[in-house]
Design a protein around this motif. Structure first.
Motif, PDB file in Angstrom:
ATOM      1  N   ALA A 149       0.833  -1.200   0.000  1.00 40.99           N
ATOM      2  CA  ALA A 149       0.000   0.000   0.000  1.00 40.99           C
ATOM      3  C   ALA A 149       0.864   1.245   0.000  1.00 40.99           C
ATOM      4  N   TYR A 197      -0.683  -1.701   8.376  1.00 40.10           N
ATOM      5  CA  TYR A 197       0.586  -2.428   8.500  1.00 40.10           C
ATOM      6  C   TYR A 197       0.806  -2.865   9.947  1.00 40.10           C
ATOM      7  N   VAL A 202      -1.461  -5.375   6.023  1.00 40.77           N
ATOM      8  CA  VAL A 202      -0.681  -4.934   4.874  1.00 40.77           C
ATOM      9  C   VAL A 202       0.762  -5.379   5.074  1.00 40.77           C
TER      10      VAL A 202
END
Length: 296
Positions: A149, A197, A202
């Motif tokens: 991302a 994340y 992610v």
């Protein structure tokens, strides 16, 4: 890498770049909202990548500023009422049916059925996410094996505002911890890429200008592995998720999803609780902070 065997332009673009198939949603004027035409074009592209022995890894991307704003609930090309040749299941054509019989048949096909099948594509799939990854966009990213991302990407599932318990492919408690999933759904707030994340949803977060290069480098590194080894490893991890309840959980919540649609159809203006894309966007833009400690 030089592109080869490029498909004609349409709602989805397909390019083979050496051992990597690049599948790009191409409705940038509508933030890659997913109408049925786009969904079936994605399905054809994934089949093409699966059948091509030269392809080792697939990348799923979105053209323009956003990965995907979700299911098409209001563009001029919305086609939910139209029949399509069914590919993901044996449910009948929805277009000449009414009520729950129509909605359940269509969403079993183009939402839950398609996503389940794409998850099982026996080659690694990497999602390259920039900008909005909202509602139905989450479903596309979540069926991918890895997600890269951009720093300005954000994730949201605001459909609880419609009285609906999350999108049809309800993987929330598997892609993030359950309490984070509850906050994500209860508030409908945007989750930043950095927060995604932190909670493990992610794999990498990069500046937007580095997205393509980072994904390409990762795809080429994976492509060095033997094809069968990659396929079996993917199957092993997917089976572990299913043993943790993902498959049955999807079935269970899909039923709750349609209870909500039916309730809305009885007490509200329509099966979406009277919420249109403008109203949903206004609510989202009015509360940009994301669950936990990040901002969208």
């Amino acid at each position: 890498m030089s592109a080869a065997r490029n498909a004609p332009s349409g709602p989805v673009r397909y390019e083979r770049q050496g051992p990597v198939a690049l599948v790009t949603m191409d409705r940038p004027d509508y933030r890659n909202a997913q109408n049925s035409a786009l969904t079936y074009a994605l399905d054809r592209a994934f089949y093409r990548a699966a059948d091509d022995d030269e392809v080792k890894v697939v990348v799923l991307a979105g053209a323009g500023k956003h990965f995907s704003a979700g299911h098409d609930i209001g563009t001029p090309e919305r086609d939910a009422h139209l029949p399509f040749d069914r590919k993901a299941g044996l449910w009948w054509d929805h277009s000449d049916k009414e009520g729950a019989e129509s909605r359940y048949a269509r969403e079993s096909e183009v939402y839950l059925g398609m996503c389940r099948r794409w998850r099982e594509l026996p080659k690694p799939v990497i999602a390259a996410v920039q900008g909005a990854c909202v509602a139905g966009g989450l479903m596309l990213a979540w069926v991918c094996d890895l997600i890269v991302a951009t720093e300005d990407a954000f994730f949201a599932d605001p459909v609880v505002r419609m009285g609906i318990p999350g999108v049809e492919y309800f993987a929330h408690p598997w892609v993030m911890p359950p309490r984070i999933a509850k906050e994500f759904l209860f508030t409908g707030d945007r989750m930043s890429a950095r927060r995604a994340y932190e909670v493990g949803m992610v794999n990498r977060v990069v500046p937007r200008e580095q997205l393509d290069a980072t994904v390409r480098e990762l795809a080429l590194r994976i492509a060095e592995m033997p094809r069968l080894g990659l396929a079996l490893t993917k199957r092993a991890v997917n089976q572990a998720e299913d043993l943790q309840g993902l498959h049955t959980g999807l079935d269970s919540v899909f039923g709750l999803h349609h209870v909500a649609h039916a309730h809305n159809a009885e007490v509200a203006r329509d099966s979406l609780g009277g919420m249109d894309i403008r109203a949903m966007r206004q609510h989202a833009e009015g509360r940009p902070s994301s669950p936990g400690k990040a901002s969208g």
